[in-house]
Design an enzyme around this catalytic site. Structure first.
Site: not given
Ligand code: MSP
Length: 513
Positions: A20, A148, A151, A299, A302
């Site tokens: 996204h 939890c 769940h 935030k 989905k």
């Molecule tokens: N897989 C881990 C990171 C491992 S790095 C060794 C992870 N993945 S993630 O897909 O959940 O997130 C990846 C990046 O997207 C993170 O830097 C996270 O902060 C960023 N973001 C996810 N949602 C976000 C927003 N709504 N706004 C800005 N950045 C966001 O965490």
């Protein structure tokens, strides 16, 4: 030390779902900074990739009736497709399921294990476990009555044999590291957060699991798989050649910047440097934690329909406008709210009416009054403040970008755009053109304006590579890729006699209705 190469990374993304615009936020920022360093003539290594192991991935696959391997193989191209659409010019793409990565994780684990300080030890993880989640919870996460949160069923006190990493032994070294190199975590508010967590006391953390198998086996005890964060963080050294190419590793490591979101700060600024110290590897030079994008103050997710796919915006705005909007509108270190309205407004004001209008007016007048030929520079820019304005703004642009002040860097460029548009209003070349006696002045005004456009094309190239290339070719120039800052922003680079051609509008205006 890796001082030869500017090494910058994005986090590696979980391909449990498609991206996204929140994910794309740090990808675009990283690309903007990487392209800027290339423009300065530095050798750059920009790494991104996918974080493909762990329970979360296994769960996503299972619920889709797929194997973990098939799931990640199917998902990963969907991420690359988005990066291609956003002109993310990474140099390497790592998947944690690649053999080169398993080798690096095994090597780091072994190095920590064998460091003579017993930094990896076998222990028992005791905690409140939800069997449906297959995950431990702390008391504070549970619903009333100890249920939890997902769940809504009672959790159980469970114990599992795990390997632990002795993080508690690294508090002093981490404090020393951040004390001597405060810039190792930016911005300052995040640094303070990290320091207060370290001062509050660090607990050892579990680095292996025996309850599932989708991961990298612990080399000396393969019944255990490596905890996903230990696995994921190691990607940054895998790609630099830690396990298989010491020479390359010496040129690349330590990474200059790990670009991350604020939610994964502790992993990057506490776990990761400690893991490296324990393995005898230097910590990264800087961890830069940006804020979160929200939609309507909420935030992104989905479930509440705020998880906007980047392609939804790309179709409307195009890639340059997309990249520009997120980098200009948000203050990188803080949370920022996305809205369609603000995106349309930025597009119309800064791009269509600002830069786009400037370019089309100047190129149209060059066409009408000089057959598109850049007039002689001998009489050029004499009475104009544009040389000083562009020099000052280009210097501020560079200084801001070196400090990851992304929005102020772009604002500096738009000071030039505003001044150049105003200059045309003041000089009224369309009036000068009416009298042959004003020919020299007209030439001077249009040379100064066209030269300003040339400098603008160079400066926008890291954020809007396509518009920059388009403008460059409308100006009749070649080899934008060969341009280097600061030289390329020095006044006078545009030669008289060059044939310009006004093309299609760089940024078509949106009808706000
Ligand atoms: N897989 C881990 C990171 C491992 S790095 C060794 C992870 N993945 S993630 O897909 O959940 O997130 C990846 C990046 O997207 C993170 O830097 C996270 O902060 C960023 N973001 C996810 N949602 C976000 C927003 N709504 N706004 C800005 N950045 C966001 O965490």
């Amino acid at each position: 030390m890796g001082r030869d190469v500017f090494y910058i990374t994005t986090p590696i993304y979980y391909p449990n779902d498609v991206p996204h615009i929140g994910h794309a936020y740090d990808a675009v920022a990283t690309d903007f900074v990487a392209r800027f360093h290339r423009l300065r003539g530095e050798e750059v290594f920009h790494l991104t990739g996918t974080d493909e192991h762990g329970l979360k991935l296994q769960r996503a696959a299972e619920s889709a009736g797929s194997s973990a391997r098939a799931w990640v193989d199917d998902m990963e191209p969907k991420w690359r497709e988005v990066w291609a659409g956003l002109d993310i010019g990474y140099d390497d793409y790592i998947r944690t399921t690649e053999p080169r990565h398993a080798a690096a994780v095994a090597k780091l684990l072994q190095a920590v294990h064998d460091n003579g300080r017993d930094d990896i030890y076998l222990g028992t993880y005791e905690g409140l476990y939800c069997v449906s989640c297959e995950a431990y919870y702390v008391e504070a996460d549970l619903l009333e009555g100890g249920l939890c949160p997902i769940h809504e069923r009672p959790v159980e006190r469970m114990a599992e044999e795990n390997y632990f990493f002795r993080l508690s032994a690294y508090a002093d070294r981490l404090l020393e590291h951040y004390g001597s190199t405060p810039s190792a975590v930016e911005p300052e508010s995040r640094r303070n957060e990290v320091l207060s967590v370290i001062r509050g006391g660090l607990e050892d953390f579990s680095i292996s699991r025996t309850t599932f198998d989708w991961g990298i086996p612990i080399p000396w005890h393969p019944k255990h798989v490596t905890y996903v964060w230990f696995d994921a963080l190691t990607n940054y050294i895998t790609a630099a050649g830690y396990a298989d190419d010491p020479e390359r590793f010496a040129r690349l490591w330590p990474a200059n910047i790990h670009m991350i979101g604020k939610d994964i700060l502790r992993f990057h600024a506490i776990y990761w440097p400690a893991m490296l110290m324990a393995g005898g590897v230097e910590p990264p030079t800087q961890v830069w934690a940006h804020g979160f994008l929200t939609v309507g103050g909420k935030k992104m997710s989905k479930t509440n329909l705020t998880g906007i796919h980047p392609f939804e915006l790309l179709e409307q705005f195009g890639v340059d406008s997309y990249r520009y909007y997120f980098m200009r509108e948000m203050t990188f270190g803080q949370d920022g709210s996305f809205s369609w309205e603000s995106m349309v407004e930025r597009h119309n004001a800064d791009l269509a009416n600002g830069l786009g209008n400037l370019a089309s007016r100047v190129l149209a007048m060059l066409g009408s009054y000089f057959d598109g030929i850049v007039p002689d520079a001998a009489v050029a820019g004499a009475a104009s403040d544009l040389p000083a304005v562009t020099a000052d703004a280009a210097a501020r642009f560079e200084a801001h970008l070196l400090n990851i002040e992304l929005s102020p860097a772009l604002a500096a460029i738009w000071d030039i755009v505003a001044r150049a548009n105003h200059y045309l209003v003041e000089k009224e070349p369309w009036k000068l053109a009416k009298d042959e006696a004003n020919r020299d002045e007209l030439a001077s005004v249009l040379y100064a304006s066209a030269e300003t456009l040339r400098i603008l094309a160079v400066l926008i190239s890291p954020i809007m590579p396509r518009a920059a290339a388009d403008l460059w070719s409308q100006l009749g120039l070649e080899d934008l890729e060969a341009q280097r800052l600061p030289e390329a922003a020095v006044w006078g680079g545009l030669a008289a006699g060059v044939k310009t051609t006004k093309g299609a509008a760089l940024f078509p205006r949106f009808d706000t209705d």
